[in-house]
Design an enzyme around this catalytic site. Sequence first.
Site, mmCIF file in Angstrom:
data_model
loop_
_atom_site.group_PDB
_atom_site.id
_atom_site.type_symbol
_atom_site.label_atom_id
_atom_site.label_comp_id
_atom_site.label_asym_id
_atom_site.label_seq_id
_atom_site.Cartn_x
_atom_site.Cartn_y
_atom_site.Cartn_z
ATOM 1 N N HIS A 66 42.130 50.557 48.319
ATOM 2 C CA HIS A 66 41.392 49.582 49.136
ATOM 3 C C HIS A 66 41.718 48.159 48.685
ATOM 4 O O HIS A 66 42.026 47.278 49.512
ATOM 5 C CB HIS A 66 39.894 49.864 49.002
ATOM 6 C CG HIS A 66 39.018 48.950 49.783
ATOM 7 N ND1 HIS A 66 38.408 49.323 50.964
ATOM 8 C CD2 HIS A 66 38.623 47.672 49.562
ATOM 9 C CE1 HIS A 66 37.691 48.327 51.425
ATOM 10 N NE2 HIS A 66 37.797 47.307 50.586
ATOM 11 N N GLU A 67 41.671 47.924 47.377
ATOM 12 C CA GLU A 67 41.951 46.589 46.840
ATOM 13 C C GLU A 67 43.429 46.219 46.984
ATOM 14 O O GLU A 67 43.772 45.050 47.193
ATOM 15 C CB GLU A 67 41.530 46.502 45.368
ATOM 16 C CG GLU A 67 40.036 46.709 45.131
ATOM 17 C CD GLU A 67 39.178 45.744 45.921
ATOM 18 O OE1 GLU A 67 39.601 44.580 46.102
ATOM 19 O OE2 GLU A 67 38.089 46.145 46.358
ATOM 20 N N HIS A 70 44.010 44.601 50.380
ATOM 21 C CA HIS A 70 43.767 43.147 50.385
ATOM 22 C C HIS A 70 44.927 42.403 49.717
ATOM 23 O O HIS A 70 45.422 41.388 50.226
ATOM 24 C CB HIS A 70 42.483 42.829 49.620
ATOM 25 C CG HIS A 70 41.236 43.367 50.235
ATOM 26 N ND1 HIS A 70 40.844 43.066 51.516
ATOM 27 C CD2 HIS A 70 40.265 44.177 49.719
ATOM 28 C CE1 HIS A 70 39.700 43.670 51.784
ATOM 29 N NE2 HIS A 70 39.334 44.344 50.711
#
Length: 373
Positions: A66-67, A70
């Site tokens: 998920h990170e 980004h």
Amino acid sequence: MNGNIRIGKLFGIPFYVHPSWFLVLGLITWSYGSGIAAQLPELAVGLPWILGLVTALLLFASVLAHELGHSLVAMRQGIPVRSITLFLFGGLASLEKESKTPSEAFQVAIAGPVVSLILFGFLSLFGWAIGTGIGAEILGVIASVNLALALFNLIPGLPLDGGNVLKALVWKLTGNPYRATVVASRSGQVLSWIAIASGLIPLVLFGSFANIWNLLIGGFLLQNATQSARSARVQEQLAQFTAEEAVMANRSAVDAELPLRAFADQQILNRDPNQKFLVTDAEGQLVGEISIDSLRSVPVEDWSNQRVRDVMSEIAVERTVPAQASLLDVVKLLDEKHLSALTVIRENGSLVGQLEKPSILAFLQRQAQPSAA
């Protein structure tokens, strides 16, 4: 880095875990291991806990993915990523700066939830293909966590991804990124208080710890939302003024043609031999800098014959800033380059003065004071 433990690099990004991560890793391992042991008592001793650990690691791998979503989008926009850190409440990608446009900010914000939704779909299909068994159950758990991770992060309040999406939309509508941050932060504060209440009320009225995580997460989100709002207000104020407006009358500049003897006499009471003095020529152009310590390179008997110009040193370009630069840019440069001060110069090279963080703070305080009637 605040006690964080460096694990390595991913796509060139330093990857850390906070000590609190190990606590959550242990709790998840114990929780899922216990469930597997109860559901499948025929498994060999220790195997349920190994499977529980695998499940916990896969959960954090999902947070890491998920990170990374980004981070990779930010890097494609030319934004350096300082680090990715896993901690008690999930993960954090630390970016060096904001996106330049609302559209780019939206892309960075939405990337994480999109990665989680893609993982949810892939793991769900893979688990369905496997059919039954402990492997399919673990995949089902990981898929559900990715769905929950995506939906939770889309809640419209900072510091969650949904808050950054809201910030990008408000930025697009108003053209003001700082005002947009305040709006998204206020939304985050309201939602945080709702989470805190949902955990605190059962605890106070019924002594129930069932929603204790709501209380803890709400407190964490409230702290970060409040900090975001405060930072945005300061940034908006800094962006309104230029470096020239904030600089104080410069008292440390010396004439390049001043004899070293006269310079030494003027600074005889100066207790800091390393203090730098800006040097200007007759037209007020910045030509260099000098310190008391620079006098040691010249014999005392030559001080009357030598001038400041002869022993001064040049000022590096990265330690100067244009007079029309915003105070926000000045503060960012001070932080990025770890400088104590920046020299402010006009387009024609003439000296305005120096700016330090304390002087900027004092300037903002003066601006905040009501004018006399």
